[in-house]
Design a protein around this motif. Sequence first.
Motif, PDB file in Angstrom:
ATOM      1  N   GLN A  11      13.626 -10.981 102.062  1.00  0.00           N
ATOM      2  CA  GLN A  11      12.408 -10.238 102.373  1.00  0.00           C
ATOM      3  C   GLN A  11      12.773  -8.826 102.816  1.00  0.00           C
ATOM      4  OE1 GLN A  11       9.340 -11.689 101.730  1.00  0.00           O
ATOM      5  NE2 GLN A  11      10.727 -13.238 100.917  1.00  0.00           N
ATOM      6  N   ILE A  12      11.853  -7.913 102.618  1.00  0.00           N
ATOM      7  CA  ILE A  12      12.069  -6.514 102.955  1.00  0.00           C
ATOM      8  C   ILE A  12      10.937  -6.068 103.867  1.00  0.00           C
ATOM      9  CG2 ILE A  12      12.280  -4.178 102.030  1.00  0.00           C
ATOM     10  CD1 ILE A  12      13.177  -5.504  99.385  1.00  0.00           C
ATOM     11  N   GLY A  13      11.290  -5.324 104.900  1.00  0.00           N
ATOM     12  CA  GLY A  13      10.296  -4.821 105.830  1.00  0.00           C
ATOM     13  C   GLY A  13      10.491  -3.341 106.092  1.00  0.00           C
ATOM     14  N   SER A  14       9.421  -2.670 106.454  1.00  0.00           N
ATOM     15  CA  SER A  14       9.476  -1.238 106.724  1.00  0.00           C
ATOM     16  C   SER A  14       9.847  -0.973 108.184  1.00  0.00           C
ATOM     17  CB  SER A  14       8.126  -0.593 106.407  1.00  0.00           C
ATOM     18  OG  SER A  14       7.123  -1.087 107.276  1.00  0.00           O
ATOM     19  N   ILE A  15      10.296   0.240 108.437  1.00  0.00           N
ATOM     20  CA  ILE A  15      10.542   0.723 109.792  1.00  0.00           C
ATOM     21  C   ILE A  15       9.735   2.008 109.952  1.00  0.00           C
ATOM     22  CG2 ILE A  15      12.223   1.610 111.447  1.00  0.00           C
ATOM     23  CD1 ILE A  15      14.395   0.084 109.875  1.00  0.00           C
ATOM     24  N   GLU A  16       8.791   1.997 110.862  1.00  0.00           N
ATOM     25  CA  GLU A  16       7.937   3.156 111.140  1.00  0.00           C
ATOM     26  C   GLU A  16       7.998   3.449 112.634  1.00  0.00           C
ATOM     27  OE1 GLU A  16       6.350   4.658 108.614  1.00  0.00           O
ATOM     28  OE2 GLU A  16       6.840   3.115 107.126  1.00  0.00           O
ATOM     29  N   HIS A  17       7.483   4.598 113.039  1.00  0.00           N
ATOM     30  CA  HIS A  17       7.461   4.912 114.467  1.00  0.00           C
ATOM     31  C   HIS A  17       6.121   5.522 114.869  1.00  0.00           C
ATOM     32  CE1 HIS A  17       8.719   8.686 112.584  1.00  0.00           C
ATOM     33  NE2 HIS A  17       8.105   9.272 113.587  1.00  0.00           N
ATOM     34  N   ASP A  18       5.759   5.308 116.112  1.00  0.00           N
ATOM     35  CA  ASP A  18       4.566   5.882 116.722  1.00  0.00           C
ATOM     36  C   ASP A  18       5.041   6.651 117.947  1.00  0.00           C
ATOM     37  OD1 ASP A  18       2.291   6.428 118.242  1.00  0.00           O
ATOM     38  OD2 ASP A  18       1.278   4.586 117.626  1.00  0.00           O
ATOM     39  N   LEU A  19       5.182   7.967 117.823  1.00  0.00           N
ATOM     40  CA  LEU A  19       5.701   8.772 118.915  1.00  0.00           C
ATOM     41  C   LEU A  19       4.777   8.765 120.133  1.00  0.00           C
ATOM     42  CD1 LEU A  19       7.139  11.822 116.935  1.00  0.00           C
ATOM     43  CD2 LEU A  19       8.389   9.899 117.932  1.00  0.00           C
ATOM     44  N   ASP A  20       3.478   8.705 119.902  1.00  0.00           N
ATOM     45  CA  ASP A  20       2.530   8.691 121.021  1.00  0.00           C
ATOM     46  C   ASP A  20       2.713   7.457 121.898  1.00  0.00           C
ATOM     47  OD1 ASP A  20       1.413  11.093 120.186  1.00  0.00           O
ATOM     48  OD2 ASP A  20      -0.130  10.095 118.988  1.00  0.00           O
ATOM     49  N   ARG A  21       2.943   6.322 121.291  1.00  0.00           N
ATOM     50  CA  ARG A  21       3.110   5.066 122.037  1.00  0.00           C
ATOM     51  C   ARG A  21       4.572   4.771 122.356  1.00  0.00           C
ATOM     52  NH1 ARG A  21       1.112   0.791 118.380  1.00  0.00           N
ATOM     53  NH2 ARG A  21       1.890  -0.564 120.010  1.00  0.00           N
ATOM     54  N   GLY A  22       5.506   5.508 121.742  1.00  0.00           N
ATOM     55  CA  GLY A  22       6.925   5.247 121.938  1.00  0.00           C
ATOM     56  C   GLY A  22       7.338   3.899 121.379  1.00  0.00           C
ATOM     57  N   MET A  23       6.736   3.517 120.249  1.00  0.00           N
ATOM     58  CA  MET A  23       6.982   2.203 119.651  1.00  0.00           C
ATOM     59  C   MET A  23       7.507   2.345 118.231  1.00  0.00           C
ATOM     60  SD  MET A  23       6.060  -0.139 121.859  1.00  0.00           S
ATOM     61  CE  MET A  23       5.918  -1.602 120.859  1.00  0.00           C
ATOM     62  N   LEU A  24       8.244   1.346 117.832  1.00  0.00           N
ATOM     63  CA  LEU A  24       8.628   1.167 116.438  1.00  0.00           C
ATOM     64  C   LEU A  24       7.802   0.015 115.894  1.00  0.00           C
ATOM     65  CD1 LEU A  24      12.484   1.360 116.924  1.00  0.00           C
ATOM     66  CD2 LEU A  24      11.068   3.076 115.803  1.00  0.00           C
TER      67      LEU A  24
END
Length: 116
Positions: A11-24
């Motif tokens: 399986q393949i998954g993405s890696i994204e970020h949310d700078l406002d929340r400090g989350m991946l």
Amino acid sequence: MNSNILKYKGQIGSIEHDLDRGMLYGKLLFINDFVNYEAESLRALEQEFQISVDEYLADCTAMGIEPNKPFKGSFNVRIGRELHKKLALKAADEGLGLNEAVQRAVEQFVVGEERY
């Protein structure tokens, strides 16, 4: 190697970020369902991804469904007029149709990339 994807059990998954929340965060790619995961560090994101994959595959098995989205073998590509023209002329010069020329180019691009 830098990558914006995670891989586990086929399986393949993405890696994204949310700078406002400090989350991946990320989601499983190339499936018919929506499965997401999030964490505060890259290591934790990878663990959440693996947990999500394990749960998703177990659910698919329990429901008797195929986990991966089937690929049709055809897709539309926008390459711009000038590149389209160059491709058509080169393909004709080599006695190829556009589909065969594009297939050869894609095969050359993915050589050695059969990791999934």
